[in-house]
Design an enzyme around this catalytic site. Structure first.
Site, mmCIF file in Angstrom:
data_model
loop_
_atom_site.group_PDB
_atom_site.id
_atom_site.type_symbol
_atom_site.label_atom_id
_atom_site.label_comp_id
_atom_site.label_asym_id
_atom_site.label_seq_id
_atom_site.Cartn_x
_atom_site.Cartn_y
_atom_site.Cartn_z
ATOM 1 N N GLU A 116 -16.434 -8.109 5.504
ATOM 2 C CA GLU A 116 -15.786 -7.805 6.595
ATOM 3 C C GLU A 116 -16.077 -8.487 7.861
ATOM 4 O OE1 GLU A 116 -12.888 -6.496 6.115
ATOM 5 O OE2 GLU A 116 -13.460 -5.657 4.056
ATOM 6 N N THR A 140 21.610 4.661 8.153
ATOM 7 C CA THR A 140 22.256 6.108 8.095
ATOM 8 C C THR A 140 22.762 6.570 9.404
ATOM 9 O OG1 THR A 140 21.756 6.137 5.799
ATOM 10 C CG2 THR A 140 22.545 8.266 6.731
ATOM 11 N N HIS A 190 -14.656 -12.190 7.720
ATOM 12 C CA HIS A 190 -13.272 -12.187 8.303
ATOM 13 C C HIS A 190 -12.900 -12.091 9.629
ATOM 14 C CE1 HIS A 190 -11.381 -11.632 4.216
ATOM 15 N NE2 HIS A 190 -11.948 -10.625 4.006
#
Length: 666
Positions: free
Chosen positions: A471, A256, A474
């Site tokens: 954590e 837009t 990870h």
């Protein structure tokens, strides 16, 4: 300024034009009107009606207050004060023999219609019995029965009240219907008028300099601007500009904004309307609005017509088992209007959608939307430019590095980046600062990715230890996995919905292809949290639910879409969303392979996940001391940034060799 048809204002001044049917409704807005009576406000009519009703009730109450008891009425007959009685259905009225000198004062409003009484009289609520008639005969009192007493004003109100209520109820419903359809003046008779928001020439202030991150799309639209400014240059050589330009891209990428920039650069009127504004419950309204929109646009040519969310009316009619006459008529009218374009009129149609796959082929053929411009998510250079544009009006600290923020926001759209700048400004105000610092921008990025911090959530110490090791698993797995994105931050502060901690990884550069090794490495990092729980506590928790879902999805896509399995190497096991004749079919049930193949896919997913989990577990067991050190520091500080995490890795012996056999021979 746009005319009244665009603004939706009602022009009629007729005081009785409650339904929008006056001499000016739907007529030529430029036509001179004759003298009109001043319009009576609706609230004034209601106020007058209720005032009359209140006066009538007051008058009736006053009459009730003038009644005397029936026993007193009989005593006055016995004493001779009453010589004549009028017997009504409810009231008995007794009159004295001689009139008074002055007429009785009239009652409010009712006295205007009733005759004033010249004789003194008394009223009571009586019951007509044979005994009372005999009593009147005994006292030689004249009496007569009269018809049921009615007040003319009350009778008139009672007669008119149903019609008045019906009239105003119909007027209310008509206005609601007209307002819901968006017709001119909120009337049902003008429902076919376009609902476009028109901006006159020179009023669009957006320029190409306000748009960043979509340089290729801007280059495609420069020709449109040049044609609107210098159409003779193209017509002299025999060329023609594309009649329609379709902007395609994900939400928030600036479609837009690009359309407004084209209108601003060209300096022409700009009509903006949404695809959903055409379609209504009444068949034919959408087609009428399309005709009205293009009629207005041709009157103001050269101009730009922008249709947002084109897929609302432009969905494909092929293989459609459902009938929607209103949408199809609207689409057909749009196709006809686009065919009727005059190439030299300067009327350009821009449209935007994020679903180009569902559009009707007739819309996309040459001569209609014959140019498609892809407005994709920006790359790192584009993200930095977008951040600088949105940061123009924001006070930034000297240490702010927008290029660093651009590198950590991979995959963000222009709207996402604008939200990051705004959130950073709000966070700075919340902290009492007069400038936006780097910590505010980092927190805004994390808020956009992981959600709002929930520092007030109380977590038991045992659960905090599980989250910390999860954590850490990870993060450590990512550090020792080749090709994995580097760890940007590790935290055990709850965020969002159900997230007790998070490990934030950021790619160093934008990547558009993922190798088999990259996908397996991503699976390893996702499984690292649960593996760390098992290594440290000898048990697993529910905290890995989302990790397992994402890992399983990656492995499934490797087997079914990317052809990365042993049996179906380089073969895509496709799944269709819905076949012909089955519009509501479940995508998981409509597949192009046998049941035995599905069983193989399930077994292969379980095998790959088990192998990768075992490999990650071996790595974390070998780095157990490092995992303990990082988890302890995480429990102490709750958050570790990239620098602190790398320092802990170095203190633990530094990064070792990558995990062996990232991709097992299948």
């Amino acid at each position: 300024m746009s005319d009244d048809r665009n603004n939706g204002r009602k022009n009629s001044d007729d005081p009785f034009d409650f339904f929008g049917m006056g001499p000016d409704s739907g007529g030529d807005p430029g036509k001179k009107r004759g003298p009109q009576m001043p319009r009576v406000p609706f609230w004034a009519v209601l106020l007058g009606f209720f005032a009359v009703m209140a006066a009538a009730n007051y008058a009736m109450a006053s009459r009730q207050d003038s009644l005397i008891p029936f026993s007193e009425f009989r005593e006055k007959i016995s004493s001779g004060e009453i010589v004549r009685v009028e017997i009504g259905s409810t009231y008995f009225t007794g009159y004295a023999a001689e009139p008074v000198g002055e007429p009785e004062r009239k009652q409010p409003l009712l006295g205007l219609l009733a005759q004033p009484a010249r004789a003194r009289h008394w009223r009571t609520v009586g019951l007509l019995t044979e005994e009372f008639v005999a009593f009147l005969n005994e006292k030689n009192v004249n009496y007569a029965a009269i018809a049921q007493e009615k007040n003319p004003l009350v009778d008139m109100i009672q007669w008119m009240l149903p019609f008045i209520l019906i009239f105003f109820m119909m007027r209310f419903l008509m206005r609601r219907m007209g307002g819901g359809m968006g017709g001119l003046g909120g009337s049902i008779f003008s429902a076919g008028q376009a609902r476009s928001a028109a901006v006159e020439e020179g009023k669009v202030t957006t320029r190409f300099s306000d748009v960043a991150g979509v340089d290729e799309a801007k280059e495609e639209l420069v020709e449109v601007v040049d044609f609107l400014k210098n159409p003779k240059k193209y017509t002299d050589i025999g060329g023609r500009i594309p009649r329609g330009v379709l902007l395609v891209g994900p939400p928030g990428t600036g479609k837009t904004l690009l359309a407004r920039a084209v209108a601003g650069e060209a300096g022409v009127p700009f009509f903006r309307i949404s695809g959903s504004d055409f379609v209504e419950m009444f068949v034919g309204v959408g087609a009428s609005r399309v005709r009205d929109l293009f009629k207005q646009a041709r009157e103001k040519a050269p101009c730009i017509v922008f249709i947002d969310e084109l897929d609302a009316i432009g969905k494909s009619r092929l293989n459609s088992m459902t009938s929607n006459d209103e949408r199809e008529q609207t689409l057909n009218q749009l196709l006809v209007e686009m065919d009727g374009f005059d190439g030299s009129s300067g009327l350009i149609l821009l449209a935007a959608t994020n679903r180009p796959d569902v559009l009707d082929p007739a819309l996309l053929r040459p001569g209609r939307f014959d140019r498609q411009v892809v407005v994709d998510r920006p790359d790192v250079k584009g993200r930095e430019q977008i951040l600088r544009i949105h940061a123009r009006k924001v006070r930034l600290g000297r240490e702010v590095d927008l290029s660093s923020i651009a590198r950590t926001t991979s995959g963000f759209s222009g709207a996402d980046l604008a939200n990051v700048i705004n959130e950073a400004a709000l966070l700075a105000v919340r902290a009492g600062r007069r400038e936006v610092h780097m910590v505010d921008l980092d927190e805004a990025v994390e808020k956009a990715i992981a959600g709002l911090q929930k520092k007030s959530r109380v977590i038991r110490d045992e659960e905090r230890r599980v989250v910390a090791y999860h954590e850490t698993g990870h993060a450590v797995t990512a550090a020792f996995t080749e090709g994995a994105d580097k760890v940007h931050k590790v935290s055990i502060i709850p965020r969002g919905i159900g997230a007790l901690g998070y490990t934030l990884q950021m790619p160093e550069e934008d990547r558009y292809l993922r190798t088999e090794r990259d996908l397996v490495g991503e699976v390893d990092v996702l499984l690292g949290g649960r593996a760390a729980e098992l290594v440290r506590f000898g048990m697993i928790s529910t905290g890995a639910a989302n990790d397992l879902a994402r890992a399983t999805d990656i492995v499934r896509r490797m087997i079914t879409e990317y052809g990365m399995s042993e049996r179906f190497r380089n073969v895509a096991l496709s799944q269709r969303g819905a076949g012909y004749g089955m519009p509501n079919a479940d995508p998981k049930l409509v597949r192009d392979y046998a049941e035995s193949t599905q069983q193989y896919v399930d077994e292969e997913i379980a095998r790959v996940i088990a192998e990768r989990f075992a490999a990650v577990k071996r790595t974390l067991e070998a780095k157990k001391d490092l995992v303990d050190a990082i988890a302890a520091r995480l429990l102490e500080k709750e958050t570790l940034d990239e620098g602190e995490f790398r320092a802990l890795l170095a203190s633990g012996g530094g990064p070792a060799a990558p995990v062996d056999a990232l991709i097992e021979d299948n």
